[in-house]
Design an enzyme around this catalytic site. Structure first.
Site, short mmCIF file in Angstrom:
data_model
loop_
_atom_site.label_atom_id
_atom_site.label_comp_id
_atom_site.label_asym_id
_atom_site.label_seq_id
_atom_site.Cartn_x
_atom_site.Cartn_y
_atom_site.Cartn_z
CG ASP A 18 -25.52 31.71 27.29
OD1 ASP A 18 -26.66 31.55 27.57
OD2 ASP A 18 -24.87 30.89 26.66
N GLY A 46 -16.31 27.92 20.36
CA GLY A 46 -14.99 27.66 20.65
C GLY A 46 -14.61 26.40 21.48
CG ASP A 98 -19.17 23.79 34.87
OD1 ASP A 98 -20.06 23.31 35.64
OD2 ASP A 98 -18.69 23.22 34.16
#
Length: 327
Positions: A187, A63, A147
């Site tokens: 993941d 995505g 992140d």
């Protein structure tokens, strides 16, 4: 396989009338394509009326994510577009309809979310739209946040041990919470961990459940989803299990957080070509060594990691670590 079925659709077969008496039943017809198209157009119009999509934030195999905001109150959101042809993990609901597993997992998380979240939790799914060629997910977007991969790079390539401990403690709590809800992320890595920096204490958030699935007791997975380098059992046995895989991924995240210059590589570690830095505290080294036990039968559980002395000792010396070596 990550394909699951909640309940087989029940189809009631009716016999045609033996004679012409009484009203005749009409045969079931296929959904009117024009009505379907109108429904899709209405959903897209609803999405566009509610949300403003802005710049692209990232792109992966499953995505593309854009920033944006909700028009009613300017709430920041992340908007994820998933092409239906690229949906890897699917779930079959009671009507026989296929849904992206990511949607099903996040709906379950929203349904089971407790009032006292352990300071670490997946971002919330606000809304989702099932369109003709794609699915759109509207997700909570913590701001300010970045992140963990970028956070490490913006702080010199590695973090001090005490800061890494704050992150890992929350991450292990989040993993335990998922395990209790029978959810296997599959993941967990630096790119899928958001660090909120709005207060003095960092807050960890998990994103991207695109390859996640539900855990069945004792199940082994023989189809690979996620990052192969984070699933050591896959290399030796061609299969993997939820608990040992998640523990290994805890170790990979911590290793990458504390060691600069290069990312951890499972294949190199299995060849005994990667070393844990000796500049780390003994408890931290022991924590990493336990995460990297290659025999899944000897691997600690997430609960055992949570009680490890390194996570519970507040007197860790603040020190920056050097690089690890391949040889």
């Amino acid at each position: 396989s990550c394909n699951t079925s909640v309940k087989d659709a029940r189809v009631s077969k009716r016999k045609a009338a033996a004679n012409d008496e009484g009203p005749k039943r009409k045969n079931k017809r296929r959904p009117d394509l024009e009505k379907t198209r109108q429904s899709v157009d209405a959903l897209r119009a609803e999405f566009e009326a509610k949300y403003k999509q802005q710049d692209q934030l990232g792109e992966g195999g499953y995505g593309t994510v854009f920033g944006g905001y909700r028009k009613a109150d300017n709430l920041p959101v992340a908007i994820k577009h998933i092409a239906k042809e690229k949906i890897g993990c699917k779930h079959v609901d009671e009507t026989g309809k296929q849904l992206p597993m990511e949607v099903v997992i996040m709906l379950k998380l929203a349904d089971k979310r407790s009032r006292s979240v352990r300071m670490s939790a997946p971002v919330s799914l606000l809304e989702w739209y099932d369109l003709d060629q794609e699915v759109i997910l509207v997700l909570e977007r913590p701001i300010p946040a970045e992140d963990l991969y970028d956070y490490i790079n913006h702080n010199g390539g590695s973090l001090e041990e005490q800061e890494a401990k704050i992150i890992l403690k929350q991450l292990v709590d989040a993993a335990i919470d998922l395990e209790e809800k029978k959810i296997f992320h599959r993941d967990i890595k630096a790119e899928d961990i958001l660090i909120e920096t709005s207060s003095d204490v960092l807050r960890v958030r998990l994103i991207d459940f695109g390859v996640g699935c539900f855990i069945k007791r004792g199940a082994c997975y023989r189809k690979l989803y996620g990052t192969p380098d984070f699933i050591p059992e896959w290399f030796s046995l061609g299969r993997y299990r939820a608990g040992p895989t998640t523990v290994w991924q805890m170790g990979v995240v911590l290793f990458d957080t504390l060691h600069s210059d290069a990312a951890f590589e499972t294949t190199e570690f299995l060849k005994d070509r990667v070393r844990i830095s000796e500049t780390l505290s003994e408890n931290c080294q022991d924590f990493l060594q336990r995460c990297f036990i290659t025999d899944p039968k000897q691997c600690p559980t997430l609960e055992q990691l949570r009680t490890h002395p390194w996570l519970n000792n507040t007197n860790t010396t603040h020190r920056q670590t050097d690089s690890f070596m391949y040889w």
